[in-house]
Design a protein around this motif. Structure first.
Motif, PDB file in Angstrom:
ATOM      1  N   GLY A  29      31.198 -24.116 -10.123  1.00 48.81           N
ATOM      2  CA  GLY A  29      32.054 -24.887 -11.015  1.00 48.81           C
ATOM      3  C   GLY A  29      33.527 -24.794 -10.660  1.00 48.81           C
ATOM      4  N   PRO A  30      34.080 -23.590 -10.610  1.00 46.66           N
ATOM      5  CA  PRO A  30      35.498 -23.467 -10.250  1.00 46.66           C
ATOM      6  C   PRO A  30      35.816 -24.069  -8.884  1.00 46.66           C
ATOM      7  N   ALA A  31      34.873 -24.019  -7.958  1.00 44.16           N
ATOM      8  CA  ALA A  31      35.106 -24.592  -6.624  1.00 44.16           C
ATOM      9  C   ALA A  31      35.221 -26.107  -6.664  1.00 44.16           C
ATOM     10  N   HIS A  32      34.674 -26.727  -7.714  1.00 45.21           N
ATOM     11  CA  HIS A  32      34.696 -28.187  -7.811  1.00 45.21           C
ATOM     12  C   HIS A  32      35.530 -28.687  -8.995  1.00 45.21           C
ATOM     13  N   GLY A  33      36.363 -27.806  -9.550  1.00 46.04           N
ATOM     14  CA  GLY A  33      37.317 -28.231 -10.563  1.00 46.04           C
ATOM     15  C   GLY A  33      36.798 -28.258 -11.976  1.00 46.04           C
ATOM     16  N   LEU A  34      35.628 -27.688 -12.242  1.00 47.69           N
ATOM     17  CA  LEU A  34      35.070 -27.690 -13.599  1.00 47.69           C
ATOM     18  C   LEU A  34      35.636 -26.533 -14.420  1.00 47.69           C
ATOM     19  N   ASP A  35      35.932 -26.830 -15.678  1.00 44.49           N
ATOM     20  CA  ASP A  35      36.494 -25.852 -16.602  1.00 44.49           C
ATOM     21  C   ASP A  35      35.351 -25.162 -17.341  1.00 44.49           C
ATOM     22  N   THR A  36      35.246 -23.861 -17.176  1.00 42.67           N
ATOM     23  CA  THR A  36      34.136 -23.119 -17.783  1.00 42.67           C
ATOM     24  C   THR A  36      34.242 -23.028 -19.305  1.00 42.67           C
ATOM     25  N   ALA A  37      35.364 -23.473 -19.867  1.00 38.24           N
ATOM     26  CA  ALA A  37      35.536 -23.390 -21.327  1.00 38.24           C
ATOM     27  C   ALA A  37      34.478 -24.201 -22.067  1.00 38.24           C
ATOM     28  N   ASN A  38      34.088 -25.359 -21.525  1.00 38.14           N
ATOM     29  CA  ASN A  38      33.065 -26.179 -22.186  1.00 38.14           C
ATOM     30  C   ASN A  38      32.108 -26.782 -21.160  1.00 38.14           C
ATOM     31  N   TRP A  39      31.737 -25.955 -20.198  1.00 34.25           N
ATOM     32  CA  TRP A  39      30.798 -26.359 -19.147  1.00 34.25           C
ATOM     33  C   TRP A  39      29.744 -25.269 -18.957  1.00 34.25           C
ATOM     34  N   LEU A  40      28.483 -25.698 -18.838  1.00 33.83           N
ATOM     35  CA  LEU A  40      27.369 -24.782 -18.588  1.00 33.83           C
ATOM     36  C   LEU A  40      26.652 -25.196 -17.305  1.00 33.83           C
ATOM     37  N   PHE A  41      26.296 -24.224 -16.473  1.00 40.93           N
ATOM     38  CA  PHE A  41      25.471 -24.473 -15.302  1.00 40.93           C
ATOM     39  C   PHE A  41      24.161 -23.738 -15.542  1.00 40.93           C
ATOM     40  N   LEU A  42      23.076 -24.493 -15.685  1.00 39.50           N
ATOM     41  CA  LEU A  42      21.809 -23.922 -16.128  1.00 39.50           C
ATOM     42  C   LEU A  42      20.767 -23.918 -15.011  1.00 39.50           C
ATOM     43  N   THR A  43      19.910 -22.914 -15.077  1.00 38.93           N
ATOM     44  CA  THR A  43      18.794 -22.780 -14.146  1.00 38.93           C
ATOM     45  C   THR A  43      17.557 -22.358 -14.936  1.00 38.93           C
ATOM     46  N   THR A  44      16.467 -22.123 -14.237  1.00 33.93           N
ATOM     47  CA  THR A  44      15.221 -21.738 -14.909  1.00 33.93           C
ATOM     48  C   THR A  44      15.298 -20.305 -15.429  1.00 33.93           C
ATOM     49  N   THR A  45      14.468 -20.011 -16.425  1.00 34.53           N
ATOM     50  CA  THR A  45      14.294 -18.628 -16.853  1.00 34.53           C
ATOM     51  C   THR A  45      13.341 -17.942 -15.875  1.00 34.53           C
ATOM     52  N   GLN A  46      13.260 -16.623 -15.952  1.00 32.97           N
ATOM     53  CA  GLN A  46      12.497 -15.869 -14.968  1.00 32.97           C
ATOM     54  C   GLN A  46      11.003 -16.169 -14.990  1.00 32.97           C
ATOM     55  N   ASP A  47      10.485 -16.593 -16.136  1.00 32.84           N
ATOM     56  CA  ASP A  47       9.045 -16.805 -16.251  1.00 32.84           C
ATOM     57  C   ASP A  47       8.637 -18.273 -16.074  1.00 32.84           C
ATOM     58  N   GLN A  48       9.584 -19.139 -15.712  1.00 38.95           N
ATOM     59  CA  GLN A  48       9.262 -20.554 -15.556  1.00 38.95           C
ATOM     60  C   GLN A  48       8.886 -20.902 -14.111  1.00 38.95           C
ATOM     61  N   PRO A  49       8.044 -21.910 -13.913  1.00 40.23           N
ATOM     62  CA  PRO A  49       7.716 -22.362 -12.554  1.00 40.23           C
ATOM     63  C   PRO A  49       8.967 -22.850 -11.824  1.00 40.23           C
ATOM     64  N   GLU A  50       8.917 -22.781 -10.504  1.00 43.17           N
ATOM     65  CA  GLU A  50      10.072 -23.148  -9.679  1.00 43.17           C
ATOM     66  C   GLU A  50      10.470 -24.610  -9.850  1.00 43.17           C
ATOM     67  N   ASP A  51       9.504 -25.467 -10.171  1.00 39.48           N
ATOM     68  CA  ASP A  51       9.806 -26.898 -10.269  1.00 39.48           C
ATOM     69  C   ASP A  51      10.176 -27.347 -11.687  1.00 39.48           C
ATOM     70  N   THR A  52      10.461 -26.389 -12.581  1.00 40.86           N
ATOM     71  CA  THR A  52      10.722 -26.731 -13.985  1.00 40.86           C
ATOM     72  C   THR A  52      11.864 -27.727 -14.142  1.00 40.86           C
ATOM     73  N   THR A  53      12.976 -27.482 -13.473  1.00 41.38           N
ATOM     74  CA  THR A  53      14.124 -28.369 -13.674  1.00 41.38           C
ATOM     75  C   THR A  53      13.934 -29.705 -12.957  1.00 41.38           C
ATOM     76  N   ARG A  54      13.170 -29.734 -11.878  1.00 41.36           N
ATOM     77  CA  ARG A  54      12.873 -31.027 -11.250  1.00 41.36           C
ATOM     78  C   ARG A  54      11.969 -31.861 -12.161  1.00 41.36           C
ATOM     79  N   THR A  55      11.055 -31.180 -12.849  1.00 33.80           N
ATOM     80  CA  THR A  55      10.214 -31.870 -13.835  1.00 33.80           C
ATOM     81  C   THR A  55      11.057 -32.374 -14.997  1.00 33.80           C
ATOM     82  N   LEU A  56      12.056 -31.583 -15.408  1.00 33.01           N
ATOM     83  CA  LEU A  56      12.962 -32.011 -16.472  1.00 33.01           C
ATOM     84  C   LEU A  56      13.766 -33.235 -16.037  1.00 33.01           C
ATOM     85  N   ALA A  57      14.231 -33.228 -14.802  1.00 29.25           N
ATOM     86  CA  ALA A  57      14.959 -34.403 -14.292  1.00 29.25           C
ATOM     87  C   ALA A  57      14.078 -35.645 -14.360  1.00 29.25           C
ATOM     88  N   GLN A  58      12.809 -35.469 -14.049  1.00 30.49           N
ATOM     89  CA  GLN A  58      11.878 -36.602 -14.112  1.00 30.49           C
ATOM     90  C   GLN A  58      11.734 -37.095 -15.550  1.00 30.49           C
TER      91      GLN A  58
END
Length: 244
Positions: A142-171
């Motif tokens: 985020g900071p490398a691309h100018g995003l302000d962390t005050a109201n920005w979240l960068f999210l990933t999967t939880t430890q127990d979720q399948p690797e393709d969880t967020t790609r499925t969410l995008a779908q």
């Protein structure tokens, strides 16, 4: 009647000359003052459908998710209720469009955060490559691309979720991130807008839409312009309008 600024402020970066920043912000304020005059969200939709070819109106519940931040904090779609959400998907090793998308979002965030809307809007980036996008990578992106962390979240999967969880969410949000043999992902570029009640209200496709048009739509959602005009609260835009 809504008035669209034909070419919205394209740069409000930290390095911009203060006078130029003030001029750009003034243009944005005038645009948002006019947008507050809308009687309904349908009027905002009609304006954008006429002037912004990359805009798509939607009205349905946003796909649910349970993900986590780089620091391990769990974030659910329900946790973002009461906020207007600007959401998009990327993966950090993307060699071309993803960095440009992040910088487009940063430009929009700078425009929003220069107004009192800042406290009502959350920007959410979701990685579609949770294996390589480690917590350390997420923190630096985020900071490398100018995003302000005050109201920005960068999210990933939880430890127990399948690797393709967020790609499925995008779908579920209507577009695919397809793995290729060389480790990259083929995908489209879409920015999603979600209202305070968790309803998916719009997409802005690609990177060529006018940033001020997306901010105008965000403003409509923060001001609840879908309510009848006479029921709207006297918000900050009304007070600004009185000054002009």
């Amino acid at each position: 009647m809504l008035v669209r600024v034909q070419n919205g402020p394209k740069a409000l970066s930290p390095g911009m000359h203060p006078l130029r920043s003030l001029i750009a912000l003034t243009a944005l304020v005038f645009s948002l003052v006019h947008s507050a005059e809308a009687h309904s969200l349908d009027e905002v939709d009609a304006m954008l459908q006429g002037d912004e070819k990359y805009f798509q109106s939607i009205d349905k519940p946003a796909p649910d998710f349970t993900l986590r931040t780089a620091d391990g904090r769990v974030v659910r779609m329900a946790d973002l209720r009461g906020q207007v959400v600007v959401l998009h998907f990327i993966y950090t090793s993307c060699p071309d469009v993803c960095p440009l998308h992040a910088e487009k979002i940063a430009e929009i965030q700078t425009m929003v955060n220069g107004t009192p809307m800042k406290d009502q809007v959350t920007f959410v980036t979701i990685t579609t490559d949770p294996t390589r996008d480690t917590p350390d990578v997420l923190r630096k992106y985020g900071p490398a691309h100018g995003l302000d962390t005050a109201n920005w979240l960068f999210l990933t999967t939880t430890q127990d979720q399948p690797e393709d969880t967020t790609r499925t969410l995008a779908q579920a949000f209507g577009h695919k991130f397809t793995l290729t043999d060389d480790g990259y992902q083929m995908h489209g570029t879409v920015t999603h807008l979600i209202d305070k009640e968790g309803r998916w209200r719009a997409n802005f496709h690609g990177l060529n839409f006018a940033s001020v048009n997306l901010v105008t739509f965000v403003n409509a959602l923060t001001n609840d312009v879908e309510r009848p005009h006479h029921e709207q609260d006297e918000g900050w835009l009304a007070k600004l309008k009185d000054l002009f």
